[in-house]
Motif scaffolding. Sequence first.
Motif, short mmCIF file in Angstrom:
data_model
loop_
_atom_site.label_atom_id
_atom_site.label_comp_id
_atom_site.label_asym_id
_atom_site.label_seq_id
_atom_site.Cartn_x
_atom_site.Cartn_y
_atom_site.Cartn_z
N UNK A 13 0.81 -1.21 0.00
CA UNK A 13 0.00 0.00 0.00
C UNK A 13 0.84 1.26 0.00
N UNK A 14 0.16 2.39 -0.22
CA UNK A 14 0.86 3.67 -0.26
C UNK A 14 1.21 4.13 1.16
N UNK A 22 -5.23 1.97 7.22
CA UNK A 22 -6.42 1.54 6.49
C UNK A 22 -5.98 0.74 5.28
N UNK A 23 -6.88 -0.07 4.78
CA UNK A 23 -6.55 -0.91 3.63
C UNK A 23 -6.40 -0.05 2.39
N UNK A 24 -5.30 -0.23 1.68
CA UNK A 24 -5.05 0.47 0.43
C UNK A 24 -5.39 -0.45 -0.73
N UNK A 25 -6.11 0.04 -1.73
CA UNK A 25 -6.45 -0.82 -2.87
C UNK A 25 -5.29 -0.93 -3.86
N UNK A 26 -4.20 -0.15 -3.59
CA UNK A 26 -2.97 -0.22 -4.37
C UNK A 26 -3.16 0.16 -5.84
N UNK A 28 -2.69 2.28 -8.97
CA UNK A 28 -1.65 3.20 -9.41
C UNK A 28 -2.19 4.10 -10.53
N UNK A 29 -1.79 5.36 -10.60
CA UNK A 29 -0.80 6.02 -9.76
C UNK A 29 -1.36 6.55 -8.45
N UNK A 30 -2.69 6.58 -8.26
CA UNK A 30 -3.29 7.11 -7.05
C UNK A 30 -4.34 6.14 -6.53
N UNK A 31 -4.23 5.73 -5.27
CA UNK A 31 -5.22 4.83 -4.71
C UNK A 31 -6.52 5.60 -4.44
N UNK A 32 -7.61 4.89 -4.27
CA UNK A 32 -8.91 5.54 -4.10
C UNK A 32 -8.99 6.32 -2.79
N UNK A 33 -8.34 5.83 -1.75
CA UNK A 33 -8.36 6.57 -0.47
C UNK A 33 -7.75 7.94 -0.65
N UNK A 34 -6.62 8.03 -1.34
CA UNK A 34 -5.96 9.32 -1.55
C UNK A 34 -6.76 10.22 -2.49
N UNK A 35 -7.45 9.61 -3.45
CA UNK A 35 -8.31 10.39 -4.34
C UNK A 35 -9.42 11.05 -3.53
#
Length: 363
Positions: A13-14, A22-26, A28-35
């Motif tokens: 994960x990021x 929290x679980x990262x969906x990994x 790329x280039x941006x995971x949904x949590x960061x979006x």
Amino acid sequence: MAIRRFHQKSRGGCHRCKIRRVKCDETRPICRNCIRQSTECVYSEPGPRAPPISPQPDVQDNNGLYDALDLLLMHRFATVTAPQLFPSAQATHVWQNILPVSAHTEPLLMHGILALAGMDLARMDGDAHSAYRTRAFHHQQMGLSIFQEMLQKDNSAQIHAIFPFSLILVILAFASAHTEVAEPSVDTILDIFALFRGPRALAAANYDAISESEYYVLLRPTDTKPPPRLSEEVVRQAEKLRAMGSDDVARVATRQLADAIEVSAQRFDLRVIGRWPAMLSDHFFARLKQHHPEALVVLSHYSIVLAAFRERWWVGPWDRMLLSAVSHALPGSEQTRLDWRLDHLETVLDRHAGVSEALDAKA
């Protein structure tokens, strides 16, 4: 007793998801949590490249040069996207003419407007959907990196780029939900609410500089016209809100929302859509984060404000998505106790939907 959900541990994960645990969906280039949170997304190890945007070449830095797809996005922004952001004529002039010219020397704004155009095009069906979406997220990530660096410095001299980009982030957060498979949850919606506080804080700290610039009309539109008459049901909902609230914290929040509902027939997206989320007290916001039943009922009425702007591409069905999120978060027993009915509110939304657009048509 609530059942705790367990996730398979991920080691790829990021950084941001690891810090938040929290679980990262990994992705790329941006995971949904960061979006959703509009934060920079950084991975420890290089992962697979984002899908190429065929037949266009990959984006290259090239000292600020952009490729053919970016030229298409710029054309889309100037001709279609910009006029559909804020309804007022002055605001449209800023988005359509001032920002593109400023973007020539401000990479932050260039990435912002290209991200908006990419997200606008990503709504379209067809093979290019994922290509536009990927490019939009690329520019959003590039802009975020510049934005966060600017915020760490004395930003008063760069407020003319920082302030409009803070608005762009809010619009992108709304628009990106249209491209997701799953509808947003209450927690996701509250993450977007947190973004509304950014423009408010920047405007408060740099009010004099903004008021003397072309961007002031994004904060205080001036071409007002008499609003249409609100339906009796919408007026009753506003009166009902003013009567709600078991303490001062709740009463202030409900009265602020009632005021927003009553002015939602006016044509100014930023002032009306952003007013309530930006003005919420920290105490009431905490109740929403805790899924306090009474607070969720108040939140559901914010959908009336959103319904007035349903025809805006970046708002779209957000009124219904908000109601759906509250319905899932509010237990059935609490819905009964608080006399909260999904179907009744849906009827109110349909009567209020597009009221601001109707005013535009008459203008």
